[in-house]
Motif scaffolding. Structure first.
Motif, PDB file in Angstrom:
ATOM      1  N   VAL A 317       0.860  -1.185   0.000  1.00 25.38           N
ATOM      2  CA  VAL A 317       0.000   0.000   0.000  1.00 25.38           C
ATOM      3  C   VAL A 317       0.895   1.233   0.000  1.00 25.38           C
ATOM      4  N   LEU A 318       0.511   2.248  -0.779  1.00 28.25           N
ATOM      5  CA  LEU A 318       1.285   3.483  -0.877  1.00 28.25           C
ATOM      6  C   LEU A 318       0.336   4.673  -0.813  1.00 28.25           C
ATOM      7  N   ALA A 319       0.650   5.645   0.027  1.00 30.64           N
ATOM      8  CA  ALA A 319      -0.126   6.887   0.123  1.00 30.64           C
ATOM      9  C   ALA A 319       0.787   8.061  -0.179  1.00 30.64           C
ATOM     10  N   VAL A 320       0.334   8.942  -1.076  1.00 29.36           N
ATOM     11  CA  VAL A 320       1.087  10.123  -1.474  1.00 29.36           C
ATOM     12  C   VAL A 320       0.185  11.339  -1.236  1.00 29.36           C
ATOM     13  N   ARG A 321       0.591  12.234  -0.364  1.00 26.38           N
ATOM     14  CA  ARG A 321      -0.252  13.366   0.062  1.00 26.38           C
ATOM     15  C   ARG A 321       0.436  14.690  -0.236  1.00 26.38           C
ATOM     16  N   ARG A 322      -0.346  15.628  -0.776  1.00 29.94           N
ATOM     17  CA  ARG A 322       0.216  16.960  -0.985  1.00 29.94           C
ATOM     18  C   ARG A 322       0.296  17.682   0.338  1.00 29.94           C
ATOM     19  N   CYS A 323       1.477  18.203   0.633  1.00 33.60           N
ATOM     20  CA  CYS A 323       1.694  18.839   1.921  1.00 33.60           C
ATOM     21  C   CYS A 323       0.805  20.078   2.062  1.00 33.60           C
ATOM     22  N   GLY A 324       0.370  20.331   3.297  1.00 29.45           N
ATOM     23  CA  GLY A 324      -0.468  21.485   3.556  1.00 29.45           C
ATOM     24  C   GLY A 324       0.344  22.757   3.759  1.00 29.45           C
TER      25      GLY A 324
END
Length: 324
Positions: A317-324
């Motif tokens: 599983v891989l999660a890629v999130r745009r930083c806030g």
């Protein structure tokens, strides 16, 4: 084994025979080379007789992965000697260590993106592929699944890793990179082997270019809701001439891409599979969490769903999130 795979292994044996014959002429006193040549001739004889790949003890087929790792294998796993089992275990332990060393840095942050992943082989080695490659201020993310299991699949996983790492350094468009890798698989993989892949280039602006080659739908969590990015191309290695079109999405601060292999969506309890719809619903409810927290919560939900029923496939599983 399939006819094409036997033909492939026969070609490997014939090539080894040619090389051994040259080596024996060069070093005629090396009895080890002579013995090895005899073993190769014996294997080629079994190919001609139609008995290649059958255990000489029980006459059942030798495990496919064992033959791919050692084309001279004559015994199935159940009939290996204790020393042979120990040697095989050492090789598997080393392969597992090498594969884990290919995984990307944990908690990688690059180009305005933060990431987390979970990699869990069902055995010693895995055919799942996961990588994160910072490049020119952008982030290339990749998640794939090679057909099959065990050593043979893990070898192709390692080749995927090397190919993408090498081609990324050439500053090619992502679509061209995927096409080059597909050509390699078509020309070099064994019959019936292929790889599903979802990969993308995440830019500091929040724009993401995504290619999904026959993989599980990628899930996007954003302020406007949650949606899937379905496959737009066939798996790598199926057809030499095929196109891999891109999907472009714009993510805002706090938005997340959630990628997974089918070991997650196909996890089962006594009655049914976890399923893509449940993955999507879970991400819709919890996608605002940090990547590591989101993945941990998802795995907890899967464990509760399966209720102790053992899994039979690797889970990545891989999660890629745009930083806030």
């Amino acid at each position: 084994m399939a006819t094409l795979e036997v033909s492939f292994l026969q070609g490997q044996l014939e090539e080894r025979k040619r090389r051994l014959e040259v080596a024996v002429v060069s070093t005629p006193r090396n009895s080890g080379l002579t013995d090895l040549l005899r073993e190769v001739d014996s294997a080629l004889g079994r190919v001609a007789e139609g008995t290649y790949g059958l255990c000489v003890e029980c006459h059942d087929p030798v495990e496919r992965e064992l033959l791919l790792a050692d084309p001279l294998a004559r015994y199935c796993l159940d009939h290996l000697t204790q020393s042979q089992r120990a040697a095989l275990q050492r090789d598997l332990d080393l392969a597992s260590k090498v594969q884990r060393n290919l995984l990307p840095q944990k908690g990688l942050r690059a180009g305005g993106w933060e990431t987390s992943y979970h990699f869990a082989p069902v055995g010693a080695v895995s055919g799942d592929y996961c990588d994160l490659i910072p490049s020119d201020g952008q982030l290339l993310f990749l998640l794939g699944d090679v057909s099959g299991k065990g050593v043979a699949a893990s070898m192709l996983m390692a080749q995927l890793h090397a190919l993408f790492r090498s081609l990324t350094g050439m500053s090619l468009p992502l679509g061209q990179i995927v096409s080059h890798v597909n050509r390699f698989f078509c020309e070099c993989a064994l019959a019936g082997q292929y790889a599903t892949l979802v990969c993308g280039l995440a830019k500091p602006t929040g724009e993401v270019e995504i290619h999904n080659a026959g993989h599980c739908p990628a899930i996007v969590f954003g302020r406007s809701g949650v949606f899937c990015i379905e496959p737009t191309g066939l798996p790598l290695g199926m057809f030499l001439e095929t196109e891999f079109s891109a999907t472009h999405v714009q993510l805002e601060a706090g938005d997340t891409l959630f990628l997974y292999t089918d070991g997650l969506s196909e996890a089962s309890n006594e009655t049914c599979e976890y399923g893509v719809d449940r993955v999507m619903a879970f991400v819709g409810q919890h996608g605002a969490r940090q990547p590591a927290e989101l993945i941990d919560a998802c795995l907890d939900d899967v464990r509760a769903f399966t209720n102790g029923v053992p899994g039979f496939d690797d889970i990545t599983v891989l999660a890629v999130r745009r930083c806030g």
